[in-house]
Design an enzyme around this catalytic site. Structure first.
Site, short mmCIF file in Angstrom:
data_model
loop_
_atom_site.label_atom_id
_atom_site.label_comp_id
_atom_site.label_asym_id
_atom_site.label_seq_id
_atom_site.Cartn_x
_atom_site.Cartn_y
_atom_site.Cartn_z
N ASP A 1 0.85 -1.19 0.00
CA ASP A 1 0.00 0.00 0.00
C ASP A 1 0.89 1.25 0.00
O ASP A 1 1.74 1.39 -0.88
CB ASP A 1 -0.97 -0.07 1.19
CG ASP A 1 -2.03 1.01 1.18
OD1 ASP A 1 -3.03 0.86 0.46
OD2 ASP A 1 -1.87 2.01 1.90
N HIS B 1 -6.91 -6.80 -0.83
CA HIS B 1 -5.87 -5.77 -0.73
C HIS B 1 -4.85 -6.05 0.35
O HIS B 1 -3.65 -5.83 0.15
CB HIS B 1 -6.53 -4.42 -0.47
CG HIS B 1 -5.56 -3.28 -0.39
ND1 HIS B 1 -4.78 -2.88 -1.46
CD2 HIS B 1 -5.20 -2.47 0.65
CE1 HIS B 1 -4.01 -1.87 -1.10
NE2 HIS B 1 -4.24 -1.60 0.17
N TYR C 1 -1.34 11.50 1.82
CA TYR C 1 -2.17 11.86 0.68
C TYR C 1 -2.09 13.35 0.40
O TYR C 1 -2.08 13.77 -0.77
CB TYR C 1 -3.62 11.47 0.94
CG TYR C 1 -3.82 9.98 1.13
CD1 TYR C 1 -4.05 9.16 0.03
CD2 TYR C 1 -3.78 9.40 2.39
CE1 TYR C 1 -4.24 7.79 0.18
CE2 TYR C 1 -3.96 8.04 2.56
CZ TYR C 1 -4.19 7.23 1.45
OH TYR C 1 -4.35 5.89 1.61
#
Length: 314
Positions: free
Chosen positions: A101, A293, A229
């Site tokens: 990730d 995931h 982010y």
């Protein structure tokens, strides 16, 4: 049996918590969002048993590591700087690198910026995302999914924090850690954590696992992780000199076919139709059927085997 050891080191102006176990060649394991060193708990034990020194930090902004307040402190250059300092502190010249990730994103940057420190890299879930000089990262996601896509919504300081704080955090982690393959499930229409949980927890995720994540994030909050982010476009600005550069270290990419990233439009084509190999010439690709995931937790033995089969060549 040897136990996982926990310590805190100073690196690049912050205090970083690391979990480590074993002796031998070092494997540095980088977690994602919203995760912790704990995401690599299975690989820490298994790799140490196989003769490696396994090291899993809480990355800057997570868990027991320091969390600088400003998004500008979370660029790829900052995080790689933390990890280079970690290796220097531990006296490790070169390392096997594994990332999942956001840890995958950082592992790609580490391999790009400092290939001299990386023997080989194993990436879970997130392929290399080459810099597009014409479109910044957030704009690219906005063009693909619209303003409601989670990465776009995360950009506003405080907004996502309020949404997370309003929810049952254990239920939130149950949902996030079992997220399905449809990228639309993280749009505004369903909220940050309002998509449906799958029902009973899968066998690979225990109530104690959920509680570990929830308890830690209750204490730390989510801002540190969200700042990754919020620094995406600043990283784009700062990495212009690497536009078009290839990842030259030996690399292995592992994904589940039910991974939300694998199912983003265009990703499968990039992975399988030559683009990925163009950007990462020394590349192996593995796609595991029926796996989502959080692959290193869902299929720990298989992921460890894939890591071991790759790194034992070097």
């Amino acid at each position: 049996m040897e136990k996982i050891q926990h310590s805190t080191i100073k690196t690049n102006g912050i205090n970083m918590h690391i979990a480590s176990i074993g002796t031998g060649p070092a494997v540095l394991l980088l977690h994602g969002f919203p995760e912790l060193w704990y995401s690599w708990r299975h690989q820490l034990l298994s790799l140490s048993y196989l003769g490696y020194r396994a090291i899993a930090p809480d990355l800057r902004g997570f868990g027991d590591s320091d969390a600088p307040p400003l998004p500008a402190s979370y660029t790829g250059l900052h995080i790689v700087g933390d990890l280079v300092g970690l290796l220097d502190h531990l006296g490790i010249d070169q390392v096997f690198l594994a990332g999942h990730d956001w840890g995958a994103v950082i592992a790609w940057y580490f391999s790009l910026f400092r290939p001299d420190r990386v023997k080989a890299v194993i990436i879970l879930s997130v392929p290399y995302w080459p810099r597009n000089p014409a479109v910044k990262f957030v704009e690219g996601f906005r063009n693909l999914f619209g303003d409601d896509y989670y990465i776009c919504r995360f950009q506003e300081p405080g907004e996502a924090e309020k949404v997370f704080a309003s929810q049952d955090i254990e239920k939130l982690f149950e949902k996030v850690l079992t997220i399905g393959p449809d990228p639309r499930c993280v749009s505004k229409a369903l909220g940050f954590g309002d998509f449906e949980a799958p029902g009973p927890l899968p066998s690979w995720l225990s109530p104690d696992d959920v509680k570990f994540y929830a308890t830690t994030f209750k204490e730390t909050g989510f801002t540190g992780g969200l700042n990754y982010y919020r620094s995406l476009d600043l990283t784009w600005d700062l990495t212009a000199a690497w536009t078009g550069a290839q990842i030259k270290v030996p690399a292995k990419f592992i994904s589940g076919d039910q991974d939300i990233v694998y199912n983003i439009p265009g990703i499968k084509e990039y992975i399988h139709n030559g683009g990925f190999n163009r950007d990462v010439p020394s590349l192996e690709v593995v796609v595991m059927e029926g796996v989502g995931h959080f692959i290193n937790q869902e299929k720990p033995d298989q992921v460890t085997a894939h890591i071991y089969e790759f790194i034992k060549k070097f």
